[in-house]
Design a protein around this motif. Sequence first.
Motif, PDB file in Angstrom:
ATOM      1  N   GLY A 149       2.077  -6.981   1.618  1.00  0.00           N
ATOM      2  CA  GLY A 149       2.719  -6.317   2.752  1.00  0.00           C
ATOM      3  C   GLY A 149       2.885  -6.930   4.054  1.00  0.00           C
ATOM      4  N   THR A 150       1.989  -8.030   4.183  1.00  0.00           N
ATOM      5  CA  THR A 150       2.013  -9.006   5.549  1.00  0.00           C
ATOM      6  C   THR A 150       3.604  -9.043   5.738  1.00  0.00           C
ATOM      7  OG1 THR A 150      -0.220  -9.634   5.240  1.00  0.00           O
ATOM      8  CG2 THR A 150       1.330 -10.881   6.632  1.00  0.00           C
ATOM      9  N   PRO A 203      -7.635   9.436  -1.295  1.00  0.00           N
ATOM     10  CA  PRO A 203      -6.567   9.864  -0.868  1.00  0.00           C
ATOM     11  C   PRO A 203      -6.403   9.303   0.707  1.00  0.00           C
ATOM     12  CG  PRO A 203      -7.811  11.556  -1.799  1.00  0.00           C
ATOM     13  CD  PRO A 203      -8.728  10.359  -1.986  1.00  0.00           C
ATOM     14  N   ASP A 204      -7.121   8.823   1.359  1.00  0.00           N
ATOM     15  CA  ASP A 204      -7.043   8.557   2.837  1.00  0.00           C
ATOM     16  C   ASP A 204      -7.408   6.962   3.147  1.00  0.00           C
ATOM     17  OD1 ASP A 204      -5.989  10.648   3.829  1.00  0.00           O
ATOM     18  OD2 ASP A 204      -7.938  11.561   4.291  1.00  0.00           O
ATOM     19  N   HIS A 205      -7.107   6.185   2.027  1.00  0.00           N
ATOM     20  CA  HIS A 205      -7.315   4.738   2.077  1.00  0.00           C
ATOM     21  C   HIS A 205      -5.880   4.481   2.601  1.00  0.00           C
ATOM     22  CE1 HIS A 205     -10.616   2.568  -0.256  1.00  0.00           C
ATOM     23  NE2 HIS A 205     -10.663   2.552   1.084  1.00  0.00           N
ATOM     24  N   TRP A 206      -5.687   3.780   3.969  1.00  0.00           N
ATOM     25  CA  TRP A 206      -4.369   3.440   4.504  1.00  0.00           C
ATOM     26  C   TRP A 206      -3.694   2.437   3.314  1.00  0.00           C
ATOM     27  CZ3 TRP A 206      -0.893   5.520   6.982  1.00  0.00           C
ATOM     28  CH2 TRP A 206      -1.148   6.229   8.033  1.00  0.00           C
ATOM     29  N   TRP A 207      -4.523   1.584   2.903  1.00  0.00           N
ATOM     30  CA  TRP A 207      -3.838   0.281   2.049  1.00  0.00           C
ATOM     31  C   TRP A 207      -3.348   0.710   0.878  1.00  0.00           C
ATOM     32  CZ3 TRP A 207      -4.935  -1.321  -2.649  1.00  0.00           C
ATOM     33  CH2 TRP A 207      -6.253  -0.808  -3.249  1.00  0.00           C
ATOM     34  N   GLU A 208      -3.656   2.167   0.282  1.00  0.00           N
ATOM     35  CA  GLU A 208      -3.211   2.645  -0.730  1.00  0.00           C
ATOM     36  C   GLU A 208      -1.978   3.715  -0.525  1.00  0.00           C
ATOM     37  OE1 GLU A 208      -5.639   3.481  -4.216  1.00  0.00           O
ATOM     38  OE2 GLU A 208      -7.005   3.804  -2.566  1.00  0.00           O
ATOM     39  N   VAL A 230      -2.720  -7.938   8.561  1.00  0.00           N
ATOM     40  CA  VAL A 230      -3.987  -8.177   7.751  1.00  0.00           C
ATOM     41  C   VAL A 230      -4.488  -7.079   7.160  1.00  0.00           C
ATOM     42  CG1 VAL A 230      -4.322 -10.423   9.036  1.00  0.00           C
ATOM     43  CG2 VAL A 230      -5.180  -8.415   9.858  1.00  0.00           C
ATOM     44  N   SER A 231      -5.642  -7.174   6.398  1.00  0.00           N
ATOM     45  CA  SER A 231      -6.090  -6.126   5.836  1.00  0.00           C
ATOM     46  C   SER A 231      -7.616  -6.202   5.491  1.00  0.00           C
ATOM     47  CB  SER A 231      -5.592  -5.261   4.661  1.00  0.00           C
ATOM     48  OG  SER A 231      -6.388  -4.460   4.125  1.00  0.00           O
TER      49      SER A 231
END
Length: 465
Positions: free
Chosen positions: A389-390, A304-309, A319-320
């Motif tokens: 998303g970059t 739930p709290d993965h920023w990338w998702e 970048v990630s």
Amino acid sequence: MTEEAPVDGVMVNGYPGRASVRAGEVLRLHISTRARRFRADFYRCGPRPRLMGHLEGPGAYAEPGGHDEDWTWPGHDMAIPGHWPSGVYVAVLGPGTEHPAARTPADAAALDARHSRLLFVVTARDPGRTARILYKVPLFTYHAYNRSGGASLYGALSRTETRRTVTLARPGGGTGGPVKGRPDAHDPRTPRQTFAHWDAPFIAWLETSGFTADYCTDLDLDEDPELAHRYRLLLSAGHDEYWSEGVRRHVTDFRDQGGNLAIFGANTCWWRVTPNSAGTAISCAKYPPGAPQGADTDRMRGAPDHWWEIEPENRLIGVSYRNGGGHWEGARESLGFTVQHPEHPVFAGTGLREGDVLGGEHHLVGYECDGAAYRRDQQGRAVATGEDGTPDGFTILGVADLPTAPASGWHTAVRESDGPGRAATLGIYTRGGTVFNAATTDWPRLLPLEPRIRTITRNVITLLT
């Protein structure tokens, strides 16, 4: 790291009621000790720690609390003088009333300890009046790894938890508490997830180099939408992993309105945390529904709290971590950035040429690093695809392909692409304001070791202020 025995067998521990205070206002310290009296000596951390003042008070003992509850230790007020400059301060706690007969600490590493210390930030009385730079102290990340009270934001949840909550009202939070994690083989003096490990060396270099900055915590940025807008450049260094929705939104607005952002670190904005309404605790939901407890949540989808998702962090920082990775144990193999576009102003005065390797000798890339999804153009240069998303226009200035062999020890997070490439990518883009990302946690560690790292850092800050 410093592990000092309690003076005369008596321990003094404490934490700030809030980890930031404006110069001229009152800081409340919460102290527990069996000594009749205690003393707190306050050091400002810069080129070297500077003793700024002290506080004495009557001792009283209180039991430790749990990781998710305010410890409610006895409070003592300290009026912060209005002339104290904005900065990161460490209080050294001890019994009695006499200043310890010891030399002035050489650096923040000499101040660091797992007890009898507390960290707070003095913010500017008039934000942005004398500084164009705002330095973001990653308080949320410090507490994410702080194990005071028996737990951090890591590990399996109890039967009653759906998300882990940790209080900010406990010892630790940058120094003065036990820390989750393994020693750093490349700098074993301090634990990685502490102020002394990455932030303090960067701040020491920043101020030695003549730059003036104001300082804040990420809680300050969360609560004040306008704080960053009073500055030209927002700085982050080392390991700034945990961002709230408020911090993310306010920093994005800052960029959109022309503010610049320089990140000299990695694993940035990887997990989302939610502060409570009082700003005294943060929570994070890392396990997808039904996921086995204790599993590696970085490799899971549906957290739930993965920023990338939720909203890929690439959209802001370029970048990630999911395109990079980490090396967790022991010494890692030597890895640096292969330089592209050496004519870019970021590289001015370095003497670097196309294809040169930056920082390889000193293991620059790691212990964690971030990247942008990329392809190779006809000249063989890495070019961001934007598929993750970059932002368009992100220029990759250096690329470090990560080892993929299982025996290499490199861990990579869950990936959207099945492609074999895993790389850290140093880069820059402009959308409203300009965002530079060094894409490796160990950038601050190399500042005293590598002249070209110092030159690039100076170039970036000069260009963006």
